[in-house]
Motif scaffolding. Sequence first.
Motif, mmCIF file in Angstrom:
data_model
loop_
_atom_site.group_PDB
_atom_site.id
_atom_site.type_symbol
_atom_site.label_atom_id
_atom_site.label_comp_id
_atom_site.label_asym_id
_atom_site.label_seq_id
_atom_site.Cartn_x
_atom_site.Cartn_y
_atom_site.Cartn_z
ATOM 1 N N PRO A 22 0.837 -1.213 0.000
ATOM 2 C CA PRO A 22 0.000 0.000 0.000
ATOM 3 C C PRO A 22 0.864 1.252 0.000
ATOM 4 N N GLN A 23 0.377 2.287 -0.668
ATOM 5 C CA GLN A 23 1.113 3.552 -0.689
ATOM 6 C C GLN A 23 1.266 4.085 0.728
ATOM 7 N N ARG A 52 -1.298 1.413 6.496
ATOM 8 C CA ARG A 52 -0.222 2.021 5.719
ATOM 9 C C ARG A 52 0.823 2.616 6.648
ATOM 10 N N ARG A 155 -6.707 12.613 4.894
ATOM 11 C CA ARG A 155 -7.460 11.617 4.123
ATOM 12 C C ARG A 155 -8.856 12.116 3.779
ATOM 13 N N ARG A 354 -13.993 1.454 -9.757
ATOM 14 C CA ARG A 354 -13.114 2.456 -9.146
ATOM 15 C C ARG A 354 -13.792 3.128 -7.955
ATOM 16 N N GLU A 358 -12.436 3.183 -4.115
ATOM 17 C CA GLU A 358 -12.157 4.431 -3.410
ATOM 18 C C GLU A 358 -13.023 4.593 -2.169
ATOM 19 N N TRP A 362 -9.055 1.792 -0.774
ATOM 20 C CA TRP A 362 -8.096 0.881 -1.377
ATOM 21 C C TRP A 362 -7.428 1.542 -2.583
ATOM 22 N N GLU A 363 -6.578 0.788 -3.260
ATOM 23 C CA GLU A 363 -5.903 1.286 -4.457
ATOM 24 C C GLU A 363 -6.112 0.284 -5.592
ATOM 25 N N SER A 365 -5.105 -0.590 -9.853
ATOM 26 C CA SER A 365 -4.313 -0.291 -11.046
ATOM 27 C C SER A 365 -4.590 -1.371 -12.076
#
Length: 395
Positions: A22-23, A52, A155, A354, A358, A362-363, A365
């Motif tokens: 995770p970022q 994170r 956030r 997406r 969101e 989460w993320e 790609s």
Amino acid sequence: MVVDEDLLFADEEDFEPAIREPQRWRILIVDDEEEIHAVTRLVLNDFTFEGRGLDLISAYSGKESIELLRDTEDIAVVLLDVVMEDNHAGLDVARRIREELNNPFTRIILRTGQPGQAPENKVISELDINDYKQKTELTAQKLFVTVTTALRSFRDLKTIDTNRQRLLQLAMSVAHQIRNRTMSIAGFANIAVRELMAGEDVVPQLDTIRVEAARLEALVSSVSDFASLSRGVKEHVLLKTAVDEAYAATEKELASKDISFADVATVNVDVDDLTIEADRRLVVRMLEELLMNAVVFRKEDCRIAITAEPLKEGCFFKIEDNGVGISSEIISYIFDPFFSSLSDGVGMGLCTVRKIVEEHGWEISVSSSEGQGSTFEIVIPVCVDSEPNEEGEDA
């Protein structure tokens, strides 16, 4: 139907899954004392928020901090000393963050060892500073609490801004789509009137009007459905159960189109016993949309692999297919509302995916090669160890 078996789309020696963590939350420490940087890093070494960790960045002067803020995206928090190059260097940095860099999101926590240089009431009222601490009172526990509060605020602000931009994009897309449909309907209606008066056959024009009206109805329905998507109560969701539910829902949807899911695709699942905390309804919907996307853009011998691997606190979730793939020219648009490479497509499926991602923080790609297939990757920062509830077990 669904089996627990690894599915590889390349030779084993060539296949090396790349697992993304995770970022991390970016925090900028601005202080001219090396000891302050060292102590801050030591205290926050094991800090996590929503699964994170932290990416701690150091600056030793006000000038250096502004350069880093200008060149580095998404710095969530600045731990800012007041006295550096001069007695008010930190205050100048705070002012420049808001006014020069036009950055309303980064949370600014002022830390000073000389409170007389920056009286609290004056600083808070005149500058957009989010917290003010004296170094002598900032214990490890207080630093944890302060950083957690700041990250939560960052956030939320970013989420609000993202939703605002998405809403604007959706509104513009809806206006464009409706305008196209109504112009087409009006144009063919006028043609039909002229040809009817001339005694010509108007059936083709009426058929086009019916088709465009149906598309307009589908568009309005998809927007209404999209607008109703919002995360409800979180619960413990066993990924395997969610995948099975999504498979059943996809199977039903395809059956309504006289397509047998089992006849057109082989789905292989390997998600172990991973449990996430999420809105179960939305997770199933997300998986259904991704499965439908793989089927719609399939080739012969369609294969879909669903895998999940544990991370430090979360998991890395993938849906991989061997379909037609996505060209490099359009891959950056596939999550946009109403974008579709199909002439009769509504284009809200991946946009819905997406939004669900969101909503959970989460993320997502995607990577793809034309003619070879696509891989959607979702990083879920937090998994849970406890068992799913009875409802999840009975589904």
